[in-house]
Design an enzyme around this catalytic site. Sequence first.
Site, PDB file in Angstrom:
ATOM      1  N   GLU A   1      20.781 -36.972  -9.261  1.00 46.11           N
ATOM      2  CA  GLU A   1      19.454 -37.657  -9.637  1.00 46.11           C
ATOM      3  C   GLU A   1      18.501 -37.066  -8.748  1.00 46.11           C
ATOM      4  O   GLU A   1      17.668 -37.705  -8.154  1.00 46.11           O
ATOM      5  CB  GLU A   1      19.893 -39.025  -9.390  1.00 46.11           C
TER       6      GLU A   1
ATOM      7  N   CYS B   1      16.707 -33.629 -29.848  1.00 48.07           N
ATOM      8  CA  CYS B   1      16.423 -32.301 -29.738  1.00 48.07           C
ATOM      9  C   CYS B   1      14.853 -31.891 -29.769  1.00 48.07           C
ATOM     10  O   CYS B   1      14.248 -33.101 -29.950  1.00 48.07           O
ATOM     11  CB  CYS B   1      17.034 -31.544 -30.896  1.00 48.07           C
TER      12      CYS B   1
HETATM   13 ZN    ZN Z   1      17.804 -33.863 -33.323  1.00 49.83          ZN
END
Ligand code: ZN
Length: 209
Positions: free
Chosen positions: A93, A181
């Site tokens: 992290e 995405c």
């Molecule tokens: Zn996507």
Amino acid sequence: MREVDIVTGNIGWIEVICGPMFSGKSEELIRRLRRATIARKRVQVFKPILDDRYSPDEIVSHGEQRMKSEVVSTAREVLLKLDWRTQVVGLDESNFFGEDLIEVANQLADSGKQVIVAGLDTDYMGRPFHPMPELLALAESITKTLAICMRCGNPAKHTQRLVESKELIVVGAAGMYEARCRRCFEPGVPKQDSFEFARPPVLARSAGA
Ligand code: ZN
Ligand code: ADP
């Protein structure tokens, strides 16, 4: 083979593992640290106190792999808590450590430690998440991990925030964030209607077929 696998002697270096949430950064960090332990190297693992999602004294992946770690509130505290016999330093992290991590990681590598830094490379707006860009520039080795987009199933490089907040840091996991995405990512928080149409990748694919 990664270049860092062939270095000889007691030289330090920085390895960065970066990508969005759910992309396997913690799994990859744990894998490398386990291998270092098998090679009988002395290992120490640190995470910032901010990340108290799962366990105060362990790093835990979303796939439930875990490894003992120490909690620190600042990057400088890593230097204070470091046993100087330690050969491999893991930091999870890392995007939450702040800019002091740049100097701390460099100092550790300069003193002969293998430093493995894992963290988010972009924030919920898709912007570079400091100090990761600086660490990428200074590292000997870089690995970018991708997740699976929860809307379309393509490789995902973004961390999509699902709940409203102006804060840069909102700690949380499933339900608060998901991987998206480039095409499906919506900087900030998605509008309500796109929320309602969000479906798991398998359903989305079969519905479109
Ligand atoms: Zn996507
Ligand atoms: P990170 O540290 O990058 O957040 P973890 O190592 O904690 O990632 O978790 C990776 C694991 O999360 C995967 O092996 C998989 O089991 C699970 N997972 C959950 N959602 C996704 C997703 N959208 N894409 C890929 N893996 C996912």
